[in-house]
Design an enzyme around this catalytic site. Structure first.
Site, PDB file in Angstrom:
ATOM      1  N   ASP A  19      49.643  31.842 -45.569  1.00 18.45           N
ATOM      2  CA  ASP A  19      49.499  31.476 -44.100  1.00 18.45           C
ATOM      3  C   ASP A  19      50.133  30.327 -43.714  1.00 18.45           C
ATOM      4  OD1 ASP A  19      48.031  29.899 -45.614  1.00 18.45           O
ATOM      5  OD2 ASP A  19      45.973  30.582 -45.177  1.00 18.45           O
ATOM      6  N   ASN A  43      33.592  29.895 -46.623  1.00 16.51           N
ATOM      7  CA  ASN A  43      33.136  30.955 -45.938  1.00 16.51           C
ATOM      8  C   ASN A  43      33.732  32.267 -46.500  1.00 16.51           C
ATOM      9  OD1 ASN A  43      35.542  31.269 -45.003  1.00 16.51           O
ATOM     10  ND2 ASN A  43      35.338  30.824 -42.729  1.00 16.51           N
ATOM     11  N   HIS A  80      36.786  33.076 -46.767  1.00 16.74           N
ATOM     12  CA  HIS A  80      38.161  33.479 -46.319  1.00 16.74           C
ATOM     13  C   HIS A  80      39.135  33.356 -47.619  1.00 16.74           C
ATOM     14  CE1 HIS A  80      39.215  29.491 -44.647  1.00 16.74           C
ATOM     15  NE2 HIS A  80      39.855  29.487 -45.922  1.00 16.74           N
ATOM     16  N   GLU A 121      39.608  35.802 -41.995  1.00 16.75           N
ATOM     17  CA  GLU A 121      38.289  35.065 -41.769  1.00 16.75           C
ATOM     18  C   GLU A 121      37.281  36.300 -41.841  1.00 16.75           C
ATOM     19  OE1 GLU A 121      37.933  31.973 -41.866  1.00 16.75           O
ATOM     20  OE2 GLU A 121      38.614  30.942 -40.236  1.00 16.75           O
TER      21      GLU A 121
END
Ligand code: GLP
Length: 239
Positions: A67, A131, A133, A138
């Site tokens: 990313d 979380n 990801h 996400e």
């Protein structure tokens, strides 16, 4: 999925670095997917040490990062490109042009096509966000399979503020990420998670249920995944 629990975060990181070095020894033209994140810094430090000792030759290796932020000036120290230069690329013998980042200006299909042209990812190393990801995929009701533009959640921007001197307002709101399908097409995947802050998400990701609300849980569907944990991140997994 194999889960390896080690006694400390440094042993876990060294284990992942050794896995990468051995993969390069076995396949010198390895196509490697790479993550950023604080968890990976000791992995890259160890790989640099292996390289200096002649145990990791990157000359024929090709890398594709998972990313990258959108909207930062190219020379900004906050980009993942700068992170990778700082921790790995400036210290090993990768060829010019052998490292790749998702393009921010066009649609992601160009990136997936470049990965295909390189022969696909042989090995993809990933971390996990608190979380759930993976890359910047996400949690959501639906996930994009291919490389795409993502709006970052506030918790993710907070977790990345360390790259911007702790100033959350400087963290971009948008990024490009390999899709979960791009990641799952890798021939082998190694996930590293260390520290007590990851214990809850490790349990949600690898406890048996698969859900797009915890994107890393989809890795459970891949036939060749190794999850490397230290003892504190593994707390909570039934064993
Ligand atoms: C970032 C990256 C992820 C990484 C995650 C965990 O958001 N995009 O690829 O896995 O953070 O980072 P850390 O290792 O700092 O907890």
């Amino acid at each position: 999925m194999r889960i390896l629990v080690t006694g400390s975060s440094s042993i876990a990181a060294r284990g992942v670095a050794r896995f990468v070095a051995r993969s390069i020894q076995a396949h010198p033209a390895l196509v490697l997917g790479l993550p950023t994140g604080r968890t990976m810094i000791p992995v890259y430090e160890t790989l640099v040490a292996f390289h200096r000792r002649g145990q990791a030759d990157f000359r024929r290796v090709t890398t594709f990062n998972l990313d990258e932020f959108i909207g930062l000036p190219p020379m900004s120290g906050g980009t993942f490109r700068a992170f990778m230069a700082r921790h790995l690329f400036a210290h090993v013998n990768l060829r010019r042009g052998a490292t790749h980042f998702p393009p921010s200006e066009s649609d992601g299909s160009r990136y997936d096509a470049a990965i295909d042209r390189a022969g696909g990812l042989d090995l993809c190393i990933v971390g996990i966000g608190a979380n759930g990801h993976v890359g910047f995929n996400e949690p959501a009701a639906q996930l994009s399979a291919v490389t795409h533009r993502v709006r970052l959640l506030p918790a993710t921007r907070r977790a990345n503020a360390y790259l911007f001197g702790g100033r959350m307002r400087d963290v971009p709101r948008w990024a490009m990420s390999m899709g979960i399908g791009t990641i799952l097409q890798a021939r082998a995947i190694v996930l590293l998670a260390t520290g007590p802050d990851k214990a809850a998400v490790v349990r949600r990701a690898f406890g048996g249920v698969v859900t797009t609300r915890v994107p890393a849980s989809l890795l459970q569907t891949h036939p060749n995944v190794l999850v490397v944990l230290d003892r504190t991140a593994a707390r909570g997994l039934a064993r």
